[in-house]
Design an enzyme around this catalytic site. Structure first.
Site, short mmCIF file in Angstrom:
data_model
loop_
_atom_site.label_atom_id
_atom_site.label_comp_id
_atom_site.label_asym_id
_atom_site.label_seq_id
_atom_site.Cartn_x
_atom_site.Cartn_y
_atom_site.Cartn_z
N GLY A 88 0.85 -1.19 0.00
CA GLY A 88 0.00 0.00 0.00
C GLY A 88 0.88 1.23 0.00
O GLY A 88 2.07 1.15 0.35
N GLN B 183 3.00 9.98 1.73
CA GLN B 183 4.31 9.30 1.73
C GLN B 183 5.17 9.72 0.55
O GLN B 183 6.38 9.51 0.55
CB GLN B 183 4.13 7.78 1.74
CG GLN B 183 3.49 7.28 3.04
CD GLN B 183 3.35 5.78 3.03
OE1 GLN B 183 2.39 5.24 2.49
NE2 GLN B 183 4.30 5.08 3.62
N CYS C 184 5.84 -0.12 7.53
CA CYS C 184 5.48 1.09 6.80
C CYS C 184 6.70 1.55 6.03
O CYS C 184 7.81 1.59 6.57
CB CYS C 184 5.03 2.18 7.78
SG CYS C 184 4.51 3.69 6.96
N LEU C 185 6.49 1.90 4.77
CA LEU C 185 7.62 2.33 3.93
C LEU C 185 8.24 3.63 4.46
O LEU C 185 9.39 3.92 4.14
CB LEU C 185 7.16 2.50 2.48
CG LEU C 185 6.73 1.18 1.80
CD1 LEU C 185 6.11 1.46 0.44
CD2 LEU C 185 7.90 0.23 1.67
N HIS D 69 -4.61 1.16 7.41
CA HIS D 69 -3.26 1.74 7.58
C HIS D 69 -3.10 2.95 6.63
O HIS D 69 -2.61 4.00 7.04
CB HIS D 69 -2.22 0.65 7.31
CG HIS D 69 -0.79 1.09 7.29
ND1 HIS D 69 0.16 0.63 8.17
CD2 HIS D 69 -0.13 1.94 6.46
CE1 HIS D 69 1.33 1.19 7.90
NE2 HIS D 69 1.19 1.99 6.86
N GLU D 70 -3.54 2.78 5.38
CA GLU D 70 -3.41 3.88 4.39
C GLU D 70 -4.35 5.04 4.74
O GLU D 70 -3.97 6.20 4.60
CB GLU D 70 -3.71 3.38 2.98
CG GLU D 70 -2.87 2.22 2.49
CD GLU D 70 -1.40 2.34 2.75
OE1 GLU D 70 -0.90 3.48 2.87
OE2 GLU D 70 -0.74 1.30 2.87
N HIS E 97 -2.89 7.29 7.25
CA HIS E 97 -1.91 8.24 6.69
C HIS E 97 -2.60 9.53 6.23
O HIS E 97 -2.03 10.61 6.35
CB HIS E 97 -1.19 7.63 5.48
CG HIS E 97 0.00 6.76 5.81
ND1 HIS E 97 1.11 7.24 6.47
CD2 HIS E 97 0.27 5.46 5.53
CE1 HIS E 97 2.01 6.25 6.59
NE2 HIS E 97 1.52 5.16 6.03
#
Ligand code: GNR
Ligand code: NI
Length: 171
Positions: A46, A51, A94-95, A136-137, A140
């Site tokens: 994702g 991000q 998480c990236l 999760h997204e 953000h």
């Protein structure tokens, strides 16, 4: 398509609430494609617009395994219509927090409404990893990251490890 730079914590853009899009224009559909390419390259399952430094309510997800056909989802202005009382725990990464992982509890199933890449309203019932990833997204987009769900102690440990890793990488 293009691979975009991914912002790593503690970048202020990750703590900023994102603005809704007025409509999914061809330019925003291209951003969704660039985000997917960036996500597959990372690799991740994702990616949310903040991000890549864009404070708009846009995210992409693909939870298909490597041995499955890709199932990309391109999502703008998502809303939760329903969340299950039943919770599920996944080990999340998480990236924007490279090499950091922790268990997070979230509703096991959600129903969402969103605009797709053609500016069409869609509804989706998600469970399993897809439900976790979408939540999760969506966090953000509110400026919330997975470590915000952890105890102060665990969050502090992750932030210290991340700082150390960034220092090593810079050297
Ligand atoms: O690649 C990712 N893996 C992941 C694993 C468990 C729960 C959530 C995720 S999302 C993450 C990519 C990312 O940072 N998205 O914002
Ligand atoms: Ni993330």
């Amino acid at each position: 398509m293009a691979i975009l730079p991914i912002f790593v914590a503690p970048a202020p853009v990750l703590k900023t609430k994102c603005a809704p899009v007025e409509a999914v224009t061809p330019e925003l559909a291209k951003l969704m494609d660039d985000m997917l390419e960036t996500m597959y390259d990372a690799p991740g399952i994702g990616l949310a617009a903040p991000q890549v430094g864009v404070s708009k309510r846009i995210l992409v997800v693909d939870v298909a395994r490597n041995d499955e056909e890709p199932r990309p989802l391109k999502i703008a202005n998502p809303e939760i219509l329903w969340a299950s009382d039943k919770m599920a725990t996944y080990e999340e990464g998480c990236l924007s927090f490279p090499e950091q992982f922790a268990d997070v509890d979230r509703p096991a199933e959600v129903k969402i409404r969103y605009l797709d890449e053609h500016n069409q309203t869609q509804e989706l019932h998600a469970d399993g990893l897809l439900a976790t990833c979408i939540q999760h997204e969506m966090d953000h987009l509110e400026g919330i990251v997975f470590v915000d769900h952890l105890s102060t102690l665990k969050r502090g440990m992750i932030m210290r490890k991340l700082k150390k890793l960034q220092k090593q990488r810079a050297a």
